[in-house]
Design a protein around this motif. Structure first.
Motif, mmCIF file in Angstrom:
data_model
loop_
_atom_site.group_PDB
_atom_site.id
_atom_site.type_symbol
_atom_site.label_atom_id
_atom_site.label_comp_id
_atom_site.label_asym_id
_atom_site.label_seq_id
_atom_site.Cartn_x
_atom_site.Cartn_y
_atom_site.Cartn_z
ATOM 1 N N SER A 47 46.362 4.452 23.639
ATOM 2 C CA SER A 47 46.623 3.867 24.942
ATOM 3 C C SER A 47 46.805 4.953 25.991
ATOM 4 C CB SER A 47 47.886 3.003 24.871
ATOM 5 O OG SER A 47 48.229 2.549 26.155
ATOM 6 N N ARG A 49 54.760 1.098 30.550
ATOM 7 C CA ARG A 49 54.903 -0.159 29.814
ATOM 8 C C ARG A 49 56.276 -0.779 30.068
ATOM 9 N NH1 ARG A 49 50.821 -1.440 26.694
ATOM 10 N NH2 ARG A 49 49.355 0.170 26.071
ATOM 11 N N ARG A 84 41.537 2.364 31.661
ATOM 12 C CA ARG A 84 42.933 2.360 32.116
ATOM 13 C C ARG A 84 43.238 1.070 32.882
ATOM 14 N NH1 ARG A 84 47.512 4.823 32.735
ATOM 15 N NH2 ARG A 84 48.617 4.818 34.708
ATOM 16 N N GLU A 117 43.615 -1.703 30.402
ATOM 17 C CA GLU A 117 44.910 -1.660 29.708
ATOM 18 C C GLU A 117 46.043 -2.143 30.615
ATOM 19 O OE1 GLU A 117 45.935 1.687 27.132
ATOM 20 O OE2 GLU A 117 43.882 2.393 27.439
ATOM 21 N N GLU A 124 45.752 -5.866 30.778
ATOM 22 C CA GLU A 124 46.231 -6.493 29.543
ATOM 23 C C GLU A 124 47.759 -6.544 29.513
ATOM 24 O OE1 GLU A 124 44.730 -7.827 26.651
ATOM 25 O OE2 GLU A 124 42.916 -7.888 27.856
#
Length: 88
Positions: free
Chosen positions: A3, A10, A44, A47, A50
């Motif tokens: 990742s 996150r 990126r 991600e 997501e």
């Protein structure tokens, strides 16, 4: 594939309120749809999208659970309304 999002990123996403997660998700999708990003930047953005989608869905699921609980409580209260059991 590892990742590209850091733990800090996150954690920040995991704390976002629904509206902010939704708005940032829209921005990520728009960036992907606009094109012009190289592969790394596209991945990126994917991600990020997501993670934002997951956060928004978690919040919606929490609201759904609260609504389901409230409806169940209302149904059970309504079932005993006007009966002797509601006086106990």
């Amino acid at each position: 594939m590892a990742s590209s999002l850091s733990d800090k990123e996150r954690e920040a996403i995991a704390k976002l309120p629904y509206e902010q997660a939704r708005d940032q998700l829209i921005q990520a999708v728009q960036a992907l749809e606009a094109g012009g990003l190289d592969l790394d930047a596209s991945m990126r953005q994917w991600e990020i999208g997501e993670a934002l989608s997951k956060r928004a869905q978690e919040l919606l699921d929490q609201v759904r659970a609260k609504l389901d609980d409230a409806q169940a409580a209302q149904s059970s209260a309504g079932a005993s309304a006007g009966t002797q059991s509601n006086l106990e």
